[in-house]
Write a protein that holds these residues in place. Sequence first.
Motif, PDB file in Angstrom:
ATOM      1  N   GLU A 185       1.252  -1.003  -0.338  1.00 26.14           N
ATOM      2  CA  GLU A 185       0.315   0.340   0.401  1.00 26.14           C
ATOM      3  C   GLU A 185       0.942   1.111  -0.377  1.00 26.14           C
ATOM      4  N   ARG A 186       0.456   2.111  -0.804  1.00 27.82           N
ATOM      5  CA  ARG A 186       0.968   3.785  -0.884  1.00 27.82           C
ATOM      6  C   ARG A 186       0.735   4.685   0.402  1.00 27.82           C
ATOM      7  N   HIS A 209      -1.663   7.506   4.918  1.00 27.17           N
ATOM      8  CA  HIS A 209      -2.284   6.243   3.744  1.00 27.17           C
ATOM      9  C   HIS A 209      -2.978   7.302   2.784  1.00 27.17           C
ATOM     10  N   SER A 210      -2.532   5.840   2.058  1.00 27.95           N
ATOM     11  CA  SER A 210      -3.236   6.409   0.353  1.00 27.95           C
ATOM     12  C   SER A 210      -5.220   6.701   0.426  1.00 27.95           C
ATOM     13  N   LEU A 243       1.881  12.007  -2.878  1.00 24.20           N
ATOM     14  CA  LEU A 243       1.218  11.167  -3.000  1.00 24.20           C
ATOM     15  C   LEU A 243       0.902  10.780  -4.568  1.00 24.20           C
ATOM     16  N   GLY A 255       4.404  11.445  -6.907  1.00 26.99           N
ATOM     17  CA  GLY A 255       5.110  10.554  -6.073  1.00 26.99           C
ATOM     18  C   GLY A 255       6.573  11.592  -6.139  1.00 26.99           C
ATOM     19  N   PRO A 310       6.815   9.496  -0.573  1.00 26.05           N
ATOM     20  CA  PRO A 310       5.897   8.925  -0.676  1.00 26.05           C
ATOM     21  C   PRO A 310       6.824   7.570  -0.602  1.00 26.05           C
ATOM     22  N   ASP A 322       6.035   3.880  -2.152  1.00 28.33           N
ATOM     23  CA  ASP A 322       5.404   2.665  -2.793  1.00 28.33           C
ATOM     24  C   ASP A 322       5.702   1.346  -3.047  1.00 28.33           C
ATOM     25  N   ASP A 377       6.779   0.033  -6.786  1.00 27.38           N
ATOM     26  CA  ASP A 377       8.014   0.387  -7.565  1.00 27.38           C
ATOM     27  C   ASP A 377       8.850  -0.083  -7.093  1.00 27.38           C
ATOM     28  N   SER A 429      10.510   4.335  -5.343  1.00 30.17           N
ATOM     29  CA  SER A 429      10.744   4.359  -3.275  1.00 30.17           C
ATOM     30  C   SER A 429      10.250   3.059  -2.849  1.00 30.17           C
ATOM     31  N   GLY A 430      10.106   2.111  -4.766  1.00 29.28           N
ATOM     32  CA  GLY A 430      10.096   0.394  -3.943  1.00 29.28           C
ATOM     33  C   GLY A 430      11.388   0.137  -2.850  1.00 29.28           C
TER      34      GLY A 430
END
Length: 367
Positions: free
Chosen positions: A16-17, A41-42, A67, A70, A101, A103, A106, A112-113
């Motif tokens: 979750e983003r 949270h998103s 968000l 990004g 941010p 994610d 990603d 952001s992963g």
Amino acid sequence: MREIADELLRWIEAGERFVVASIVGVRGSAPRDVGATAAVHSDGTVLGSLSGGCVEGAVYSLATRALSDGEPLRTSFDHDPDDPFAVGLTCGGELDVYLHPVDPADDSPAGSGGTAAALSWALRSALRGEPVAVARMLDSGRTLAVGAEEHVGGTGIDELDGTVLAETRAMLGQDVSGTRRLCVPGGREHPVFVESWNTPPRMLVFGAIDHAAALARMGKFLGYHVTVCDARPVFTTRERFPEADEVVVRWPHEYLAEVGTDQRSVVCVLTHDAKFDVPVLREALRRPAGYVGALGSRRTHADRLDRLRAAGLTEPELERLRAPIGLDLGGRTPEETAVSIAAEIVALRNSGSARPLTRTSGPIHVA
């Protein structure tokens, strides 16, 4: 961020983003210090707090923008006495806030992963009680999680990785958080925010009495790793001290001689019995500790000092002893006594005067 580690890990594992908003700089008086974190949270859920309400609405709006875009954001909040509608701190200080941010979907190292992987590793390490630091490049968002021997992630600049790693490890060793400007020879400076999560400081409570149970609760509330120790097994039970991290049946001085302490450690001797007090205080006053206190009346303490001098302690060593323990709050119950001890510990740790704020002037929070 460590205070909301469990929930952040759940968000990362679910893919979750979210946005992490952290205080990366403080000037003047502010409700919270560097490293204080809120997460958005998103779906709009909010965790944590940056200011106790002064700037939360503005931070929420900026997090929504981060968000959507990004991209990380940096902003500052101060106090404008001439604009009643300005967003800022009513206490008059200034905050620098970084919104980052994340994610997990990603999964590229530059995305952001990569940040999610580093944060996940750091948060898990912190929850296991291991010292760890998170270094975030404030210009790019790249993240480096650093433990005592391992690290995850990177700066995105190979020549800079070693410099950031060394500086982050040094700050972790000193239990310091803050922003540094680092560079490679001939290169431009890069602002790096380092958040150190060291192992919790130790509170060692000697004497399995009701006051110890109340103090154990207070110690956990303040973030200490609490040990209650006494040589009497009938009193020294997990049932009597459920909040303590450890309950140890040993002679106090023997146990203290075997455990490590540092300048963050707190030693509270509550037995007020010479056969326990003198040996453990002799040990405590000759080793690193930020606070050493002992319970007892003034007459008990006068006798205790004579016994400690006879045991070979010097006057400079005895000057470290806070006894009778605690501040004069007028309390009598174990809970009130625990509050008075905790208040003295906090005041000593932060070089506070312990005077009523109504009797003082100037900034409440010293930068």
